[in-house]
Scaffold this active site. Sequence first.
Site, short mmCIF file in Angstrom:
data_model
loop_
_atom_site.label_atom_id
_atom_site.label_comp_id
_atom_site.label_asym_id
_atom_site.label_seq_id
_atom_site.Cartn_x
_atom_site.Cartn_y
_atom_site.Cartn_z
N LYS A 14 61.48 63.85 25.34
CA LYS A 14 61.47 64.07 24.03
C LYS A 14 60.06 63.59 23.59
O LYS A 14 59.66 64.55 22.67
CB LYS A 14 62.45 62.86 23.43
CG LYS A 14 63.92 63.15 23.82
CD LYS A 14 64.68 62.11 22.98
CE LYS A 14 64.51 60.61 23.58
NZ LYS A 14 64.68 60.53 25.07
N ARG A 89 70.12 56.07 18.33
CA ARG A 89 70.45 55.99 19.81
C ARG A 89 72.22 55.61 19.56
O ARG A 89 72.52 55.51 20.87
CB ARG A 89 69.82 54.86 20.32
CG ARG A 89 68.92 55.56 21.37
CD ARG A 89 68.21 54.44 21.91
NE ARG A 89 67.40 54.91 23.23
CZ ARG A 89 66.22 55.23 23.51
NH1 ARG A 89 65.57 55.54 22.23
NH2 ARG A 89 65.60 55.05 24.49
N ARG A 128 57.27 58.40 37.00
CA ARG A 128 56.26 58.49 35.63
C ARG A 128 55.18 57.28 35.76
O ARG A 128 55.52 56.12 35.93
CB ARG A 128 57.16 58.41 34.35
CG ARG A 128 56.25 58.06 33.11
CD ARG A 128 57.33 58.56 31.98
NE ARG A 128 58.11 57.59 31.61
CZ ARG A 128 59.14 57.54 30.59
NH1 ARG A 128 59.09 58.66 29.83
NH2 ARG A 128 59.96 56.55 30.37
N ARG A 160 55.92 51.79 33.37
CA ARG A 160 56.47 51.17 32.21
C ARG A 160 57.53 50.18 33.16
O ARG A 160 58.27 50.48 33.97
CB ARG A 160 57.35 52.15 31.47
CG ARG A 160 56.70 52.45 30.10
CD ARG A 160 57.22 53.52 29.50
NE ARG A 160 58.65 53.24 28.99
CZ ARG A 160 59.61 54.01 28.22
NH1 ARG A 160 58.73 55.15 27.55
NH2 ARG A 160 60.74 53.69 28.08
N ARG A 171 69.61 52.27 31.81
CA ARG A 171 69.25 52.88 30.66
C ARG A 171 69.99 54.35 30.72
O ARG A 171 70.46 54.92 29.46
CB ARG A 171 67.76 53.40 30.72
CG ARG A 171 66.91 52.20 30.38
CD ARG A 171 65.52 52.56 30.78
NE ARG A 171 64.77 53.47 29.90
CZ ARG A 171 63.89 54.09 30.45
NH1 ARG A 171 63.12 54.02 31.69
NH2 ARG A 171 63.42 54.90 29.49
P1 AMP Z 1 62.12 54.88 24.77
O1 AMP Z 1 60.72 54.64 24.83
O2 AMP Z 1 62.70 55.70 23.71
O3 AMP Z 1 62.65 55.08 26.25
O4 AMP Z 1 62.63 53.31 24.57
C1 AMP Z 1 62.33 52.30 25.24
C2 AMP Z 1 63.25 50.98 25.07
O5 AMP Z 1 63.18 50.79 23.68
C3 AMP Z 1 64.76 51.57 25.26
O6 AMP Z 1 65.25 51.18 26.44
C4 AMP Z 1 65.47 50.31 24.30
O7 AMP Z 1 65.55 49.11 24.85
C5 AMP Z 1 64.27 50.34 23.05
N1 AMP Z 1 64.78 51.28 21.93
C6 AMP Z 1 64.02 52.18 21.70
N2 AMP Z 1 64.56 53.11 20.77
C7 AMP Z 1 65.88 52.43 20.33
C8 AMP Z 1 66.60 52.35 19.58
N3 AMP Z 1 66.81 53.35 18.58
N4 AMP Z 1 67.68 51.53 19.55
C9 AMP Z 1 67.71 50.57 20.30
N5 AMP Z 1 66.76 50.16 21.25
C10 AMP Z 1 65.75 51.03 21.26
#
Ligand code: AMP
Length: 322
Positions: A14, A89, A128, A160, A171
């Site tokens: 994404k 989400r 990654r 990360r 996740r």
């Molecule tokens: P991402 O970079 O999108 O994979 O997000 C990393 C982490 O941020 C996720 O595993 C969640 O802990 C938190 N996170 C990101 N977007 C959301 C969301 N829309 N709602 C809740 N937690 C989020």
Amino acid sequence: MMRIVLLGAPGSGKGTQAQRLMGKYGVPQVSSGDLLRDAVARGTELGKQAKSVMDAGQLVSDDIVLGLIRERLSRADAANGFILDGFPRNIDQANSLNALLEEIGQPLDAVLLLDVRNETLMQRLAGRRICPKCGTVYNIHSLPAGATTCEKDGTELYQRPDDKEEVIGKRLAVYDQQTKPLIEHYSKLGLLRKVAGEGELEEVSERMEAAALAKPVPASKVKVTKTPAQAKRKNPAVKSAKPAAKGASKAASKAKSSKAKTKTKSKPKSAAKSKAPAAKGKAARKSAKKSSKAAARSTKKAARKAPAKKAARRPTKARKKK
Ligand code: AMP
């Protein structure tokens, strides 16, 4: 104007695709993950609250994330569109987003789902590595063996915390339980477009772009147009395009589109159009002559068996009476 949501499991690409669309269409990528990571890095109160939840692979509370998204969408650069990446989400977030977008008068154009197999997701996430300086994302599987620094600026790459193998499973499970229901949610709203997310980066980008730009056509606006020759062949009594299209929609959908295209191409559009009513009228007059009382009587019976024929014959009968 491009107002889209990118949906997909962690590691589906994404972020990468959002950045490419952003570069090309000049609408900002709004990534909830990036906004949260930024808050963590700045050590804000909100960032402190979010960090442990993120490191455990869980979802941060809806209120926190919605607050960040609301603030980000209110900035000037999002006035002409946005690419939401990682938000919403879950269903509650989707409903809150809907309310927010209604409030600011920016309804969604589409939701693009990046479809990637689980084993690919695992491989992408575990491998990654990111450059902390320029943000370039690498994968150890495609980097030269032993390379640990950024090819652009030589900075040591990092992983990360939530890309550690023990967190990845969590996740993906959270995605399955909480985010996947959004697929059905947005398909019911007619917004979902599924894009195959594996293959060459360039190919995936092309698919994404095509899906983002595709204009949905409401079913009520779909008209099946036949060439005069097709109309004649199928049913010589066809006079009115409307009932014929309705009744014969099944037959029309079976007609080979390639054939139709070649035939219309051979004449300029306007010529094909202007000829159509004349051909229909001629056919109708012929048919009116031919039609016998017996045929009229049998229409009712036949119509019960074949509703398409019934729809096509009705107008013929009506005009004949006049
Ligand atoms: P991402 O970079 O999108 O994979 O997000 C990393 C982490 O941020 C996720 O595993 C969640 O802990 C938190 N996170 C990101 N977007 C959301 C969301 N829309 N709602 C809740 N937690 C989020």
